[in-house]
Design a protein around this motif. Structure first.
Motif, PDB file in Angstrom:
ATOM      1  N   LEU A   1      24.319 -35.943  24.806  1.00  0.00           N
ATOM      2  CA  LEU A   1      24.850 -34.617  25.125  1.00  0.00           C
ATOM      3  C   LEU A   1      26.241 -34.477  24.536  1.00  0.00           C
ATOM      4  N   LEU A   2      26.575 -33.288  24.063  1.00  0.00           N
ATOM      5  CA  LEU A   2      27.916 -33.002  23.574  1.00  0.00           C
ATOM      6  C   LEU A   2      28.715 -32.437  24.743  1.00  0.00           C
ATOM      7  N   ALA A   3      29.276 -33.327  25.551  1.00  0.00           N
ATOM      8  CA  ALA A   3      30.042 -32.916  26.721  1.00  0.00           C
ATOM      9  C   ALA A   3      31.446 -32.487  26.314  1.00  0.00           C
ATOM     10  N   ALA A   4      31.989 -31.485  26.992  1.00  0.00           N
ATOM     11  CA  ALA A   4      33.345 -31.022  26.713  1.00  0.00           C
ATOM     12  C   ALA A   4      34.359 -32.125  27.007  1.00  0.00           C
ATOM     13  N   GLN A   5      34.145 -32.853  28.068  1.00  0.00           N
ATOM     14  CA  GLN A   5      35.017 -33.957  28.475  1.00  0.00           C
ATOM     15  C   GLN A   5      34.152 -35.201  28.620  1.00  0.00           C
ATOM     16  N   PRO A   6      33.839 -35.874  27.510  1.00  0.00           N
ATOM     17  CA  PRO A   6      32.897 -37.002  27.573  1.00  0.00           C
ATOM     18  C   PRO A   6      33.424 -38.158  28.423  1.00  0.00           C
ATOM     19  N   ALA A   7      32.531 -38.687  29.257  1.00  0.00           N
ATOM     20  CA  ALA A   7      32.846 -39.882  30.043  1.00  0.00           C
ATOM     21  C   ALA A   7      32.729 -41.095  29.131  1.00  0.00           C
TER      22      ALA A   7
ATOM     23  N   GLY B   1      37.035 -23.937  25.050  1.00  0.00           N
ATOM     24  CA  GLY B   1      36.172 -24.370  23.956  1.00  0.00           C
ATOM     25  C   GLY B   1      36.914 -24.856  22.726  1.00  0.00           C
ATOM     26  N   ARG B   2      38.243 -24.978  22.824  1.00  0.00           N
ATOM     27  CA  ARG B   2      39.027 -25.474  21.689  1.00  0.00           C
ATOM     28  C   ARG B   2      38.977 -27.002  21.666  1.00  0.00           C
ATOM     29  N   SER B   3      38.896 -27.560  20.459  1.00  0.00           N
ATOM     30  CA  SER B   3      38.853 -29.013  20.340  1.00  0.00           C
ATOM     31  C   SER B   3      40.187 -29.620  20.750  1.00  0.00           C
ATOM     32  N   GLN B   4      40.098 -30.820  21.325  1.00  0.00           N
ATOM     33  CA  GLN B   4      41.293 -31.530  21.779  1.00  0.00           C
ATOM     34  C   GLN B   4      40.991 -33.016  21.880  1.00  0.00           C
TER      35      GLN B   4
ATOM     36  N   THR C   1      37.518 -37.211  21.186  1.00  0.00           N
ATOM     37  CA  THR C   1      37.746 -35.767  21.226  1.00  0.00           C
ATOM     38  C   THR C   1      36.747 -35.077  22.136  1.00  0.00           C
ATOM     39  N   GLY C   2      37.089 -33.878  22.504  1.00  0.00           N
ATOM     40  CA  GLY C   2      36.230 -33.037  23.334  1.00  0.00           C
ATOM     41  C   GLY C   2      36.737 -31.616  23.228  1.00  0.00           C
ATOM     42  N   HIS C   3      36.558 -30.840  24.294  1.00  0.00           N
ATOM     43  CA  HIS C   3      36.965 -29.432  24.290  1.00  0.00           C
ATOM     44  C   HIS C   3      37.666 -29.083  25.589  1.00  0.00           C
ATOM     45  N   ASP C   4      38.612 -28.141  25.494  1.00  0.00           N
ATOM     46  CA  ASP C   4      39.256 -27.646  26.714  1.00  0.00           C
ATOM     47  C   ASP C   4      38.378 -26.551  27.319  1.00  0.00           C
TER      48      ASP C   4
END
Length: 178
Positions: A49-55, A14-17, A8-11
């Motif tokens: 780190l809490l990345a929005a789009q984690p690698a 900032g919404r979870s996805q 999971t991450g965020h768009d």
């Protein structure tokens, strides 16, 4: 192993996805050790780190073992110990495959005491399926059943599946200083 990994991450709002979903990379069985499978699920550095789009941190890993303060999560399937080995079983090829697929960990296994190893980590192990024995020094053995949790504090150990079905465990390792 047939496990899926959902990340999971965020768009941009900032919404979870769900940012990725699919088969657990590396979850296929080992070629030279029939019935054995081990896959690195995820890994973090000591200061994640809490990345929005984690690698995907499991790509190009130099070691599956975490740095001090970092974490690694693995899913491991142990075949029954009584399962016959193929006629053409090559222990050197099996050891090389272990080191290639689980770098940093494979090299920790003792050649003179098969299966025994020790890591500089605190490991949380949860038995999901099957039964397995935790072997420690001096022949100490503890049988685990599904739902049992083991906390390994840097101890020398081995896992033995003396049952008739595969045993599947989830491990979370936290890098520590000895």
């Amino acid at each position: 192993m047939n496990a899926r990994r959902i990340v999971t991450g965020h768009d941009s709002s900032g919404r979870s996805q769900v940012v990725s979903a699919g088969p657990l990379p590396g979850g296929e069985g080992f070629r030279h050790s029939p019935g054995f499978a081990a896959a690195l699920i995820w890994r973090t550095d000591p200061r994640p780190l809490l990345a929005a789009q984690p690698a995907d941190p499991t790509q190009a890993v130099h070691s599956v073992l975490p740095a001090v303060g970092g974490t690694s999560a693995m899913l491991v399937t142990f075949p029954p110990q009584g399962q016959p080995l193929p006629v053409d079983f090559d222990p050197q090829a099996a050891a090389a495959e272990l080191c290639e697929r689980l770098p940093g960990l494979g090299e920790r296994f003792e050649a003179e005491h098969p299966g025994f190893h020790r890591t500089d980590s605190i490991d949380y192990g949860v038995l999901l399926d099957g039964e397995i024995s935790l072997q420690l020094d001096e022949g100490d053995s503890t049988l685990l059943r599904p739902g049992d949790v083991v906390v390994q504090v840097g101890t020398r150990h081995a896992w033995r599946n003396t049952g008739n079905t595969p045993a599947r465990m989830l491990f979370v390792m936290v890098g520590a200083t000895r």
